[in-house]
Design a protein around this motif. Structure first.
Motif, PDB file in Angstrom:
ATOM      1  N   VAL A   1      -3.725  -3.920   6.244  1.00  6.18           N
ATOM      2  CA  VAL A   1      -2.653  -3.914   5.067  1.00  6.18           C
ATOM      3  C   VAL A   1      -2.894  -4.889   4.154  1.00  6.18           C
ATOM      4  N   ARG A   2      -3.515  -4.796   3.229  1.00  5.89           N
ATOM      5  CA  ARG A   2      -3.705  -5.809   2.203  1.00  5.89           C
ATOM      6  C   ARG A   2      -2.836  -5.824   1.093  1.00  5.89           C
ATOM      7  N   LYS A   3      -2.672  -6.790   0.084  1.00  7.58           N
ATOM      8  CA  LYS A   3      -2.058  -6.673  -1.076  1.00  7.58           C
ATOM      9  C   LYS A   3      -2.323  -5.524  -1.952  1.00  7.58           C
ATOM     10  N   VAL A   4      -3.785  -5.023  -2.231  1.00  6.98           N
ATOM     11  CA  VAL A   4      -4.045  -3.981  -2.894  1.00  6.98           C
ATOM     12  C   VAL A   4      -3.484  -2.820  -2.369  1.00  6.98           C
ATOM     13  N   LEU A   5      -3.285  -2.427  -1.034  1.00  3.62           N
ATOM     14  CA  LEU A   5      -2.984  -1.381  -0.380  1.00  3.62           C
ATOM     15  C   LEU A   5      -1.270  -1.475  -0.737  1.00  3.62           C
ATOM     16  N   THR A   6      -0.648  -2.340  -0.331  1.00  5.67           N
ATOM     17  CA  THR A   6       0.780  -2.467  -0.706  1.00  5.67           C
ATOM     18  C   THR A   6       1.197  -2.110  -2.284  1.00  5.67           C
ATOM     19  N   SER A   7       0.281  -2.725  -2.928  1.00  4.67           N
ATOM     20  CA  SER A   7       0.455  -2.356  -4.518  1.00  4.67           C
ATOM     21  C   SER A   7       0.383  -0.917  -4.890  1.00  4.67           C
ATOM     22  N   PHE A   8      -0.617  -0.319  -4.271  1.00  6.52           N
ATOM     23  CA  PHE A   8      -0.963   1.027  -4.593  1.00  6.52           C
ATOM     24  C   PHE A   8       0.183   1.900  -4.043  1.00  6.52           C
ATOM     25  N   TRP A   9       0.516   1.599  -2.872  1.00  8.65           N
ATOM     26  CA  TRP A   9       1.838   2.326  -2.222  1.00  8.65           C
ATOM     27  C   TRP A   9       3.107   2.210  -3.214  1.00  8.65           C
ATOM     28  N   GLU A  10       3.270   1.069  -3.703  1.00  6.24           N
ATOM     29  CA  GLU A  10       4.334   0.899  -4.589  1.00  6.24           C
ATOM     30  C   GLU A  10       4.364   1.796  -5.843  1.00  6.24           C
ATOM     31  N   MET A  11       3.084   2.165  -6.163  1.00  2.96           N
ATOM     32  CA  MET A  11       2.882   2.940  -7.516  1.00  2.96           C
ATOM     33  C   MET A  11       2.881   4.324  -7.097  1.00  2.96           C
ATOM     34  N   LEU A  12       2.745   4.589  -5.723  1.00  2.00           N
ATOM     35  CA  LEU A  12       3.148   5.929  -5.158  1.00  2.00           C
ATOM     36  C   LEU A  12       4.758   6.253  -5.277  1.00  2.00           C
ATOM     37  N   GLY A  13       5.296   5.056  -5.085  1.00  2.00           N
ATOM     38  CA  GLY A  13       6.616   5.254  -4.640  1.00  2.00           C
ATOM     39  C   GLY A  13       6.932   5.413  -3.237  1.00  2.00           C
ATOM     40  N   VAL A  14       6.139   5.086  -2.547  1.00  2.00           N
ATOM     41  CA  VAL A  14       6.200   5.576  -1.201  1.00  2.00           C
ATOM     42  C   VAL A  14       6.110   4.065  -0.298  1.00  2.00           C
ATOM     43  N   HIS A  15       7.004   4.070   0.939  1.00  2.00           N
ATOM     44  CA  HIS A  15       6.978   3.018   1.840  1.00  2.00           C
ATOM     45  C   HIS A  15       5.935   2.798   2.451  1.00  2.00           C
ATOM     46  N   VAL A  16       5.469   1.369   2.361  1.00  2.00           N
ATOM     47  CA  VAL A  16       4.007   1.074   3.008  1.00  2.00           C
ATOM     48  C   VAL A  16       3.786   1.673   4.207  1.00  2.00           C
ATOM     49  N   GLU A  17       4.660   1.800   5.320  1.00  2.00           N
ATOM     50  CA  GLU A  17       4.417   2.317   6.467  1.00  2.00           C
ATOM     51  C   GLU A  17       4.659   3.706   6.733  1.00  2.00           C
ATOM     52  N   ALA A  18       4.546   4.545   5.466  1.00  2.00           N
ATOM     53  CA  ALA A  18       4.675   5.921   5.461  1.00  2.00           C
ATOM     54  C   ALA A  18       3.428   6.790   4.480  1.00  2.00           C
ATOM     55  N   GLY A  19       3.177   7.711   4.808  1.00  2.00           N
ATOM     56  CA  GLY A  19       2.179   8.411   4.127  1.00  2.00           C
ATOM     57  C   GLY A  19       2.891   9.520   3.063  1.00  2.00           C
ATOM     58  N   PRO A  20       2.147   9.717   1.769  1.00  2.00           N
ATOM     59  CA  PRO A  20       2.966  10.271   0.642  1.00  2.00           C
ATOM     60  C   PRO A  20       3.081  12.007   1.133  1.00  2.00           C
ATOM     61  N   SER A  21       4.282  12.341   0.949  1.00  2.00           N
ATOM     62  CA  SER A  21       4.258  13.863   1.124  1.00  2.00           C
ATOM     63  C   SER A  21       3.927  14.700  -0.349  1.00  2.00           C
ATOM     64  N   THR A  22       3.659  15.818  -0.208  1.00  2.00           N
ATOM     65  CA  THR A  22       3.149  16.532  -1.362  1.00  2.00           C
ATOM     66  C   THR A  22       4.002  16.521  -2.363  1.00  2.00           C
ATOM     67  N   GLN A  23       5.682  16.328  -2.139  1.00  2.00           N
ATOM     68  CA  GLN A  23       6.565  16.149  -3.272  1.00  2.00           C
ATOM     69  C   GLN A  23       6.209  14.748  -3.912  1.00  2.00           C
ATOM     70  N   GLU A  24       6.140  13.506  -3.088  1.00  2.00           N
ATOM     71  CA  GLU A  24       5.800  12.320  -3.757  1.00  2.00           C
ATOM     72  C   GLU A  24       4.553  12.318  -4.665  1.00  2.00           C
ATOM     73  N   ILE A  25       3.403  13.260  -3.974  1.00  2.00           N
ATOM     74  CA  ILE A  25       2.202  12.966  -4.668  1.00  2.00           C
ATOM     75  C   ILE A  25       2.317  13.600  -5.995  1.00  2.00           C
ATOM     76  N   ILE A  26       2.941  14.691  -6.102  1.00  2.00           N
ATOM     77  CA  ILE A  26       3.126  15.515  -7.348  1.00  2.00           C
ATOM     78  C   ILE A  26       3.827  14.413  -8.372  1.00  2.00           C
ATOM     79  N   ALA A  27       4.834  13.927  -7.823  1.00  2.00           N
ATOM     80  CA  ALA A  27       5.721  12.929  -8.615  1.00  2.00           C
ATOM     81  C   ALA A  27       4.788  12.007  -9.269  1.00  2.00           C
ATOM     82  N   ALA A  28       3.695  11.270  -8.380  1.00  2.00           N
ATOM     83  CA  ALA A  28       2.975  10.272  -9.015  1.00  2.00           C
ATOM     84  C   ALA A  28       1.881  10.949  -9.863  1.00  2.00           C
ATOM     85  N   LEU A  29       1.423  12.008  -9.629  1.00  2.00           N
ATOM     86  CA  LEU A  29       0.519  12.585 -10.702  1.00  2.00           C
ATOM     87  C   LEU A  29       1.216  12.707 -11.951  1.00  2.00           C
ATOM     88  N   GLU A  30       2.522  12.787 -12.073  1.00  2.00           N
ATOM     89  CA  GLU A  30       3.248  13.353 -13.327  1.00  2.00           C
ATOM     90  C   GLU A  30       3.274  11.749 -14.239  1.00  2.00           C
TER      91      GLU A  30
END
Length: 271
Positions: A123-152
């Motif tokens: 878990v490096r800074k680049v990962l935590t930064s990307f997970w923040e962009m996804l809007g997902v907690h760093v200890e969780a994987g994104p759901s379909t719902q969250e992926i669609i929101a990020a795509l938008e």
């Protein structure tokens, strides 16, 4: 030469659970549309021609799900002890669905590696930064719902970050294949931070395990939902029963490869 004695059927011949109920799989029709809208044309084509692009090409086929056919094959199962093999008896000879058949259907890498389900990642800074962009907690994987929101909202992201967002679409739709709101497994989702590693990972093994855990030993007497890449079972039937596949599988010309790209499927009664 005499045939060896076969294991008993799970369901007595003629007493298989009827196909009066629904068998479905988890899908989200807006996911692919959101992906295509979010990526530039050249990015989408690059994804389609990548090692995992077979799933994008499959999506574009508009494949018709034949739940009755899959239900029939599950009803014809033999009672075998191997956890990750499925045998069905249609006529005099049994047919097998195993990792080898699944690999053949998809054409993807099925190399054995240790810790397949929990690959090591830091878990490096680049990962935590990307997970923040996804809007997902760093200890969780994104759901379909969250992926669609990020795509938008990914228009201003870098090309690599949009690619990192595109791969989870394939992961959540065809490899995990779970409920819309269910988070993907974070240990596997984090592999997107290493694009080449993600693309060459033996996803066939992951996808096969998800699918088999969902169907092996399953009660099929009522309505049920299959996790994972359920359509692979339908294409498998077309390949092991080629006459049925030629008649009802809506085969495409020129014998497309791998086999999941060789049929458009067809709804309706088969047997």
């Amino acid at each position: 030469m005499e045939m060896p004695e076969l294991p008993r059927r799970i369901y007595t011949l003629g007493e298989e659970p009827p196909t009066l109920h629904s068998i479905s799989y988890h899908t989200c029709w807006t996911l692919h549309a959101a992906l295509k809208k979010a990526l530039h044309d050249d990015e989408y084509e690059e994804l389609k021609e990548s090692k995992l692009g077979v799933f994008i090409k499959f999506q574009e086929l508009g494949f018709d799900w034949a739940s009755r056919l899959v239900h029939y094959m599950l009803g014809f199962q033999l009672d075998i002890n191997k956890k990750y093999e499925l045998w069905s008896l249609v006529g005099p000879e049994p047919v097998r669905f195993s990792l080898l058949e699944f690999e053949h259907l998809t054409g993807l890498n099925y190399e054995y590696i240790e810790d397949l389900q929990r690959p090591h990642s830091v878990v490096r800074k680049v990962l935590t930064s990307f997970w923040e962009m996804l809007g997902v907690h760093v200890e969780a994987g994104p759901s379909t719902q969250e992926i669609i929101a990020a795509l938008e909202r990914c228009e201003g992201w870098s090309r690599d970050d949009r690619k990192r967002l595109a791969y989870p679409v394939i992961f959540t739709r065809y490899i995990e294949g779970r409920k819309y709101s269910t988070p993907t497994r974070v240990s596997l989702a984090r592999l997107v931070m290493e694009l080449e590693r993600f693309e060459t990972y033996p996803w066939v093994r992951v996808a096969f395990k998800v699918l088999m855990d969902s169907v092996k030993g399953r009660d099929i007497s009522g309505c049920y939902t299959i996790n994972g890449f359920a359509q692979a079972l339908q294409v498998w039937v077309y390949t092991v029963l080629p006459e049925l596949g030629a008649t009802f599988g809506n085969p495409l010309p020129n014998n497309q490869s791998p086999p999941i790209l060789a049929y458009k499927g067809r709804k309706g009664r088969y047997l």
